[in-house]
Design a protein around this motif. Structure first.
Motif, PDB file in Angstrom:
ATOM      1  N   HIS A  96       0.843  -1.201   0.000  1.00 37.20           N
ATOM      2  CA  HIS A  96       0.000   0.000   0.000  1.00 37.20           C
ATOM      3  C   HIS A  96       0.874   1.246   0.000  1.00 37.20           C
ATOM      4  N   HIS A  98       1.389   3.882   1.797  1.00 35.30           N
ATOM      5  CA  HIS A  98       1.844   4.660   2.946  1.00 35.30           C
ATOM      6  C   HIS A  98       3.361   4.838   2.899  1.00 35.30           C
ATOM      7  N   HIS A 101       6.004   2.205   3.742  1.00 32.33           N
ATOM      8  CA  HIS A 101       6.027   0.973   2.948  1.00 32.33           C
ATOM      9  C   HIS A 101       6.532   1.209   1.526  1.00 32.33           C
ATOM     10  N   HIS A 180      -7.486  -0.941   5.044  1.00 33.74           N
ATOM     11  CA  HIS A 180      -6.506  -0.020   5.637  1.00 33.74           C
ATOM     12  C   HIS A 180      -6.290   1.170   4.702  1.00 33.74           C
ATOM     13  N   ASP A 206      -0.353  -3.950   5.945  1.00 34.82           N
ATOM     14  CA  ASP A 206      -0.947  -3.394   7.175  1.00 34.82           C
ATOM     15  C   ASP A 206      -2.396  -3.854   7.363  1.00 34.82           C
ATOM     16  N   TYR A 209      -1.752  -5.815  11.823  1.00 30.97           N
ATOM     17  CA  TYR A 209      -0.626  -5.147  12.494  1.00 30.97           C
ATOM     18  C   TYR A 209      -0.029  -6.057  13.573  1.00 30.97           C
TER      19      TYR A 209
HETATM   20 ZN   LIG Z   1      -0.133   1.584   6.441  1.00 27.73          ZN
END
Ligand SMILES: [Zn+2]
Length: 295
Positions: A96, A98, A101, A180, A206, A209
């Motif tokens: 993803h 973010h 990552h 997420h 994620d 977690y």
């Molecule tokens: Zn994340």
């Protein structure tokens, strides 16, 4: 006989992360240590990664400071612990968009990158919203989106639309939209190469977690165990619960075959080594003929 070796490499951590972020509804439960990590998969002539961390400068550093990230180390340093250089990596699966990552794509000059098309287009949509709506882009670095455009120009980007089986032998990408993030995906390694694998590993991004997301306490509603979705989500907790169900099916219902990179207790389940910085390497499995990197 396993096709692939898998290692989880911590590259930084947040010392005090609010538990409500990792477990939905967990208010007033204090803070926990949240490692930041990525995954290396080696075998069948490939060196792959699942996620790449972030670079600790420019807006990456701004976001990291905002989230309280400490002990950041570069991919050269972190991958070096298992004898791999960033140049060796030929394939990257981004779970993803973010920053922690996807924020280091520029460090891997020889890699082809796979991400869900929905994740990228919705990230741009999210970034285009007015500031008061910036919850929807809260952990996104615009530079990472630009990095994807550059990769596309170099013919090093594949935008995946939904599930994709056998992206490499025995490796499947599974979409988990509106969880997420808008277009999260997770990676399933069928390490015996069989369609109905007896040796699966799920690299969960994620979507999971901590182990409690799977083995959560159901006593509040009188059941022994229930999935408790992660707290941080721009999609829905319902979608997260059903993604967890799909992950557990892919993992043959074995929690230990789901690999959550932010889980601080991964080192208790797998052989691991800790270095002076406090960062750990976990050796999830070894392919035939592959030596341990923990020595
Ligand atoms: Zn994340």
């Amino acid at each position: 006989m396993s096709l692939y070796s898998i290692w989880v490499l911590e590259y930084a951590y947040v010392k005090n992360y609010n538990v409500s972020g990792v477990l939905y509804g967990a208010h007033n439960q204090g803070y926990l240590k949240l490692p930041y990590a990525y995954v290396v998969i080696k075998g069948e002539g490939h060196v792959m990664m699942v996620d790449v961390g972030y670079n600790h400068h420019d807006y990456g550093q701004v976001l990291a400071d905002r989230f309280g990230v400490e002990a950041w180390h570069s991919p050269t340093d972190v991958l070096g612990q298992i004898g791999i250089a960033p140049e060796d990596v030929d394939t990257i699966f981004i779970t993803h968009a973010h920053f922690d990552h996807m924020g280091n794509l520029g460090e891997f000059p020889n890699a082809h990158v796979y991400i869900q098309e929905r994740e990228l287009t919705r990230a741009i949509w999210a970034l285009s919203q007015p500031a008061r709506l910036s919850f929807v882009s809260i952990a996104t670095d615009p530079a990472d989106v630009l990095a994807c455009a550059a990769l596309a120009q170099q013919a090093r980007l594949t935008l995946v639309d939904g599930d994709r089986e056998n992206v490499l032998p025995g490796i499947d990408l599974r979409a988990a939209p509106d969880t997420h993030t808008f277009g999260s995906q997770y990676v399933v390694i069928r390490n015996d190469g069989k369609a109905q694998s007896a040796d699966p590993w799920v690299l969960a991004g994620d979507l999971i977690y901590v182990y409690e997301n799977i083995e959560g306490d159901g006593s509040v509603i009188g059941v022994e165990q229930m999935y408790v979705p992660v707290g941080v989500a721009v999609g829905s907790q319902t979608n997260l619960v059903f993604a967890t169900e799909d992950i557990m099916i892919a993992a043959n219902q074995e929690v230990g075959r789901v690999i959550p990179v932010h889980e601080r207790r991964l080192v208790e389940r797998f052989p691991s080594r800790e270095r002076e910085s406090g960062l750990r390497v976990s050796e999830i499995c070894l392919a035939r003929g592959e030596p341990s990197r923990l020595g």
